[in-house]
Design an enzyme around this catalytic site. Structure first.
Site, short mmCIF file in Angstrom:
data_model
loop_
_atom_site.label_atom_id
_atom_site.label_comp_id
_atom_site.label_asym_id
_atom_site.label_seq_id
_atom_site.Cartn_x
_atom_site.Cartn_y
_atom_site.Cartn_z
CB SER A 55 -0.82 -0.03 1.32
OG SER A 55 -1.58 1.37 1.30
CE1 TYR B 288 -4.05 -2.51 5.38
CE2 TYR B 288 -3.68 -0.20 5.27
CZ TYR B 288 -3.94 -1.21 4.75
OH TYR B 288 -3.94 -1.44 3.35
#
Ligand SMILES: NC(=O)c1ccc[n+]([C@@H]2O[C@H](COP(=O)([O-])OP(=O)(O)OC[C@H]3O[C@@H](n4cnc5c(N)ncnc54)[C@H](OP(=O)(O)O)[C@@H]3O)[C@@H](O)[C@H]2O)c1
Length: 276
Positions: free
Chosen positions: A143, A156
């Site tokens: 990401s 995360y």
């Protein structure tokens, strides 16, 4: 008419979002597929659709990958089905949202397992035979979060930094082996991800709508980069520019600048204490 290929691709998190979009692109190009996620009915429907549309082989494995033993069980099931995996796509993942000192320990344990441990163990199991054959590819869904710390999604963002770091290191080790590793680093994408992260994260997602991409757009760019054997794929020129800027930005400034984007209205602020 789809040209059927002998190679097989295993995709985790293939029941929705980016995994589903990537699966469709591999299906269109005639690859055999192994689709993995928890929702078996959804996977069976997708598999049937691909068989009818493209005439490809599709094998479904319904499994919760957020468990320490998941990678071993998945590898055993693929071996028992006598399927040789040429491309492993570690895509399944989710993000927990909230202040680290308040968020749920069990949920974050599952997040660490799903986002980091299972992809690492699957790569460890499938890579040796790819190296022995002198061809193969591991694709890891990282990401843009991998490039910065993420207040209110601390775990995360840290898991994605791990995924990017691991991928780049392995890609370097495997140079010349015929096996490639690609880390995909999208910005915010309109999938079930925000909803899965809870109401507040969905609210944050809404706040970031102006930078949001569609999953098919992101998957198409990622697919081109995978096919080209790139080490890192950052879909979107503005996101590539942002990553270059992030590399230069002072960390303290970056962290403070992120708070207005990341902090939901229900997260209480600490009162300044005398000792601070
Ligand atoms: N959307 C974004 O803004 C964004 C941005 C950057 C990176 N990413 C990354 O992209 C990847 C895919 O996310 P997405 O955006 O496509 O979200 P999504 O639509 O929520 O898809 C997540 C997929 O993972 C599967 N999954 C979730 N928990 C699982 C578990 N315990 N075991 C097995 N499979 C599980 C889900 O299927 P089941 O529910 O059927 O299990 C689903 O197929 C993730 O790694 C995410 O971190 C997303």
């Amino acid at each position: 008419m789809t040209q059927i290929r002998s190679e097989s691709v295993l995709i985790t998190g293939a029941s929705s979002g980016l995994g589903r979009e990537l699966a469709t692109l591999f299906a269109r190009d005639g690859y055999g597929l192994v689709l993995v996620a928890r929702n078996e009915q959804r996977l069976q429907e997708i598999a049937q659709d691909y068989r009818q549309q493209y005439g490809i082989r599709v094998h479904v494995i319904a499994m919760d990958l957020a468990r320490p033993e998941a990678a071993g069980e998945l590898y055993d099931q693929v071996s028992e089905a006598a399927i040789e995996i040429d491309i492993l796509v570690n895509n399944a993942g989710f993000g927990s949202y909230g202040r680290f000192c308040d968020t749920d320990l069990d949920e974050e344990r599952r997040e660490l397992l799903l986002n980091m441990i299972t992809p690492t163990l699957l790569s460890k199991r499938f890579l040796p035979s790819m190296v022995a054959r002198g061809k193969g590819h591991v694709v890891n869904m990282a990401s843009m979060a991998a490039y910065m710390p993420g207040p209110y999604m601390a775990v995360y963002f840290a898991t994605k930094a791990f995924v990017l770091s691991l991928s780049e290191a392995i890609a370097q080790e495997l140079r010349g082996s015929g096996v490639h590793v690609t880390a995909i680093c999208p910005n915010v994408v309109a999938t079930g991800f925000q909803e899965a992260a809870g109401n507040e994260a969905a609210y944050i997602g809404g706040r970031l709508r102006w930078v949001m991409s569609s999953p098919d757009q992101v998957a198409r760019k990622a697919y081109r980069d995978i096919s080209a054997g790139k080490r890192v794929s950052i879909p979107g020129w503005s996101n590539r520019l942002a990553v270059s800027a992030l590399r230069l930005a002072p960390k303290g400034l970056m962290l403070r600048a992120m708070v207005p984007f990341m902090k939901g209205p229900d997260i209480p602020s600490f009162q300044n204490r005398k000792t601070d």
